[in-house]
Design a protein around this motif. Structure first.
Motif: not given
Length: 115
Positions: A35-40, A42-44, A53-64
């Motif tokens: 598991p990673w935190r948001f800022n980790e 983002h920096r990586s 990043l926020t948009e893609n994380l939301r889409q990945l979460e919505e898609d399960g």
């Protein structure tokens, strides 16, 4: 998660619909390890803005494909992790990595710097 109506007829198109941009696949690649935190995250990933990043994380979460866990701490800690469904992509991403390494070696072997 996609609905039945949203599923493309082609299974390759289905996969591309879920992870078909370069950011999503790189996010998933990072999360294969832990598991990673948001800022980790983002920096990586070079070139990835916080907004994207926020948009893609939301889409990945919505898609399960990922989970978002909020820990009740001060300051609040949020971690992103792969779901079991996304973890099944491990061999696909591993194959992509192996092929990418092979291709890089081919290009480097051909590029002798001579004209």
């Amino acid at each position: 998660m996609l609905t039945v109506e949203e599923l493309p007829d082609c299974p390759v198109a289905t996969t591309l619909r879920l992870v078909g941009n370069k950011w999503k696949i790189l996010i998933i690649q990072r999360l294969l390890d832990r598991p990673w935190r948001f800022n980790e995250l983002h920096r990586s990933i070079d070139g990835l803005s916080q907004k994207v990043l926020t948009e893609n994380l939301r889409q990945l979460e919505e898609d399960g494909l990922i989970t978002r866990t909020v820990y009740p701490e001060v300051p609040v800690r949020v971690e992103y992790a792969l779901t079991d469904v996304a973890d099944t992509m491990r061999p696909i991403i591993s194959s992509m990595q192996e092929w990418g390494l092979w291709y890089q070696a081919q290009v480097r072997g051909q590029d002798t710097g001579e004209e």
